[in-house]
Write a protein that holds these residues in place. Structure first.
Motif, PDB file in Angstrom:
ATOM      1  N   GLU A  49       0.826  -1.217   0.000  1.00  0.00           N
ATOM      2  CA  GLU A  49       0.000   0.000   0.000  1.00  0.00           C
ATOM      3  C   GLU A  49       0.855   1.259   0.000  1.00  0.00           C
ATOM      4  O   GLU A  49       0.531   2.231  -0.681  1.00  0.00           O
ATOM      5  CB  GLU A  49      -0.957   0.001   1.191  1.00  0.00           C
ATOM      6  N   ASN A  50       1.953   1.257   0.735  1.00  0.00           N
ATOM      7  CA  ASN A  50       2.828   2.432   0.778  1.00  0.00           C
ATOM      8  C   ASN A  50       3.598   2.628  -0.527  1.00  0.00           C
ATOM      9  O   ASN A  50       3.986   3.748  -0.844  1.00  0.00           O
ATOM     10  CB  ASN A  50       3.805   2.335   1.949  1.00  0.00           C
ATOM     11  N   ALA A  51       3.814   1.566  -1.284  1.00  0.00           N
ATOM     12  CA  ALA A  51       4.569   1.651  -2.534  1.00  0.00           C
ATOM     13  C   ALA A  51       3.697   2.023  -3.730  1.00  0.00           C
ATOM     14  O   ALA A  51       4.208   2.470  -4.750  1.00  0.00           O
ATOM     15  CB  ALA A  51       5.273   0.318  -2.811  1.00  0.00           C
ATOM     16  N   ARG A  52       2.381   1.852  -3.577  1.00  0.00           N
ATOM     17  CA  ARG A  52       1.469   2.104  -4.700  1.00  0.00           C
ATOM     18  C   ARG A  52       0.837   3.485  -4.611  1.00  0.00           C
ATOM     19  O   ARG A  52       0.815   4.106  -3.557  1.00  0.00           O
ATOM     20  CB  ARG A  52       0.328   1.074  -4.717  1.00  0.00           C
ATOM     21  N   SER A  53       0.245   3.885  -5.731  1.00  0.00           N
ATOM     22  CA  SER A  53      -0.497   5.146  -5.760  1.00  0.00           C
ATOM     23  C   SER A  53      -1.827   4.965  -5.048  1.00  0.00           C
ATOM     24  O   SER A  53      -2.320   3.844  -4.879  1.00  0.00           O
ATOM     25  CB  SER A  53      -0.742   5.570  -7.209  1.00  0.00           C
TER      26      SER A  53
END
Length: 177
Positions: A49-53
């Motif tokens: 979740e932190n790596a995605r938009s």
């Protein structure tokens, strides 16, 4: 004199065993605590979740439980079963208009090859699906990354900007945060 020699050799052997135990090949991050399946799943979920938009988080929800309505269909797409995995967080595009898939999987014992084979087959299928249709999506599928991390996690990233997304997830998983 003989007793001193035996004592010296015993101490030397003990020191050697202690030194070799310190070189067991595991990373020494100061915390060798094994994560539970639930903790590992939460780690994967947060890392992805932190790596995605925000858009990807909204439109490509993460699968983290086997009893989810879409689980069997997604597992089949990826060539894995619930028994192949101890922990996982997976997001794939169910529409055949986008080459998209992110999976962080901690395989069950002796299932690493099965998981790797399934994820690589998924990437190959996506490349084949887009080869003559949507060249930009074919390129995304062609640039997908499937790798085994130091802790045994198998990470697949197929999306726009996959190198940055892959690195962010890998860094978070390896840090255990």
């Amino acid at each position: 004199m003989k007793m001193k020699r035996i004592l010296s050799l015993s101490l030397a052997a003990l020191m050697l065993v202690a030194a070799l135990a310190g070189c067991s090949g595991k990373p020494s991050g100061g915390d060798d605590k094994q994560l539970t399946a639930e903790e590992r799943t939460e780690l994967y979920k947060t890392a992805i979740e932190n790596a995605r938009s925000a858009e990807d988080n909204e439109y490509n929800p993460l699968l983290t439980e086997t009893d989810d309505d879409t689980a069997s269909m997604i597992f089949e797409m990826l060539g894995v079963t619930a028994d192949d995995m101890n922990s996982f967080a997976i997001a794939v595009s169910m529409m055949n208009v986008r080459a998209y898939g992110i999976a962080a999987i901690y395989p069950a014992a002796d299932k690493s090859e099965t998981v790797l084979k399934g994820l690589n087959a998924f990437v190959d299928m996506q490349k084949q699906n887009f080869e003559m249709y949507l060249a930009d999506q074919y390129e995304i599928a062609s640039n997908a990354r499937v790798e085994t991390l130091e802790d045994g996690t198998i990470l697949m990233v197929m999306c726009e900007g996959q190198d940055d997304v892959f690195t962010a997830i890998k860094t978070a998983v390896e840090a255990g945060k």
